[in-house]
Design a protein around this motif. Structure first.
Motif, short mmCIF file in Angstrom:
data_model
loop_
_atom_site.label_atom_id
_atom_site.label_comp_id
_atom_site.label_asym_id
_atom_site.label_seq_id
_atom_site.Cartn_x
_atom_site.Cartn_y
_atom_site.Cartn_z
N ASP A 1 0.81 -1.22 0.00
CA ASP A 1 0.00 0.00 0.00
C ASP A 1 0.85 1.27 0.00
O ASP A 1 0.33 2.36 -0.24
N ALA A 2 2.14 1.15 0.27
CA ALA A 2 3.02 2.32 0.25
C ALA A 2 3.81 2.42 -1.05
O ALA A 2 4.64 3.31 -1.21
N ALA A 3 3.58 1.50 -1.98
CA ALA A 3 4.33 1.51 -3.24
C ALA A 3 3.98 2.77 -4.04
O ALA A 3 2.83 3.22 -4.04
N ILE B 1 10.75 4.97 1.97
CA ILE B 1 9.85 3.82 2.01
C ILE B 1 8.40 4.21 2.29
O ILE B 1 7.51 3.37 2.29
N ALA B 2 8.17 5.51 2.51
CA ALA B 2 6.81 5.96 2.82
C ALA B 2 5.93 5.92 1.58
O ALA B 2 6.40 6.24 0.49
N SER C 1 8.57 -8.58 -8.29
CA SER C 1 7.59 -7.99 -9.20
C SER C 1 8.12 -6.69 -9.77
O SER C 1 9.06 -6.09 -9.21
N PRO C 2 7.53 -6.20 -10.86
CA PRO C 2 7.91 -4.88 -11.38
C PRO C 2 7.77 -3.78 -10.33
O PRO C 2 8.60 -2.88 -10.26
N THR C 3 6.72 -3.86 -9.51
CA THR C 3 6.52 -2.85 -8.46
C THR C 3 7.71 -2.83 -7.50
O THR C 3 8.25 -1.77 -7.18
N SER C 4 8.11 -4.00 -7.03
CA SER C 4 9.23 -4.07 -6.09
C SER C 4 10.53 -3.64 -6.75
O SER C 4 11.39 -2.99 -6.12
#
Length: 234
Positions: A157-159, A233-234, A187-190
């Motif tokens: 949820d913080a991505a 990381i927020a 994943s692409p998000t990470s």
């Protein structure tokens, strides 16, 4: 009846070195130690194979039996610095907790103790030198792989981007493929988020080591880094 002790495990499997092999190993280690001292004392401009040979008590030509060129010595120093940084980070993660805060603090501590080694691996690229990928890729990505692993464990949820948008990002597939080559599946998000965090950490350490904030920040470096990690990381 007593039985002679027989080593087991890695000790039993380690090959026994001949006296010549042991002498070469010890001399190569001494070359690296001396070169690191040169680097720490004077920076890259102080790096000299002639001076290494002199300290070892060798004629100048003899040192080339152990290090073929100045470029090879630089490669050895780069790989050694990457490994030293990674070992510092990994020790801290094991001792103090597996978190980005701990990792960032350990990076910062190492950069303070070894500023010229930090500059060698994360500063301005050296003119007329290109690091060989096969000798520097794995040591050079040890800390970054921990960053990816820790970022991948953060809540989604913080991505910064939703999964659908991240999957279509033009850099995402390249990042995922490069990480997969290193044995890291995310994943692409990470992957995108890890790049943001990693470059952010490097940027803060570079800012502090280069004195870009001006004088008077030595005593608050860790506080600045901790706040920076929270923002990343927020």
């Amino acid at each position: 009846m007593s039985t002679a002790h027989r080593p087991t495990g890695a000790a039993a499997e380690a090959p026994r070195l001949t006296p010549r092999q042991k002498s070469r190993r010890d001399t190569e280690a001494a070359v690296l130690e001396i070169a690191n001292r040169q680097l720490d004392a004077e920076g890259m401009q102080g790096l000299s194979l002639r001076a290494v040979a002199r300290e070892l008590g060798l004629v100048s030509s003899a040192v080339y039996r152990y290090v073929r060129s100045r470029d090879e010595l630089i490669t050895l120093l780069i790989a050694d610095a990457y490994d030293a940084l990674a070992e510092t980070v990994e020790d801290a993660l094991a001792r103090e907790g597996d978190s980005l805060d701990v990792l960032a603090a350990a990076m910062l501590d190492w950069s303070r103790r070894a500023p010229r080694r930090w500059e060698l691996i994360h500063g301005t690229p050296l003119t007329d030198y290109r690091a060989p990928r096969d000798r520097t890729l794995l040591p050079g990505t040890r800390v970054a792989r921990h960053v990816v692993r820790l970022v991948d464990a953060l809540p989604d949820d913080a991505a910064p981007l939703p999964a659908e948008e991240a999957a279509e990002h033009p850099a995402a597939q390249r990042l995922v493929a490069d990480l997969d080559e290193l044995g890291v599946a995310v994943s692409p998000t990470s992957a995108l988020r890890a790049v943001t965090v990693w470059t952010g950490l490097l940027g803060m350490v570079h800012t502090l080591r280069s004195g870009l904030l001006g004088p008077g920040y030595d005593d608050v470096e860790h506080e600045l880094m901790a706040a920076h990690v929270r923002r990343l990381i927020a």
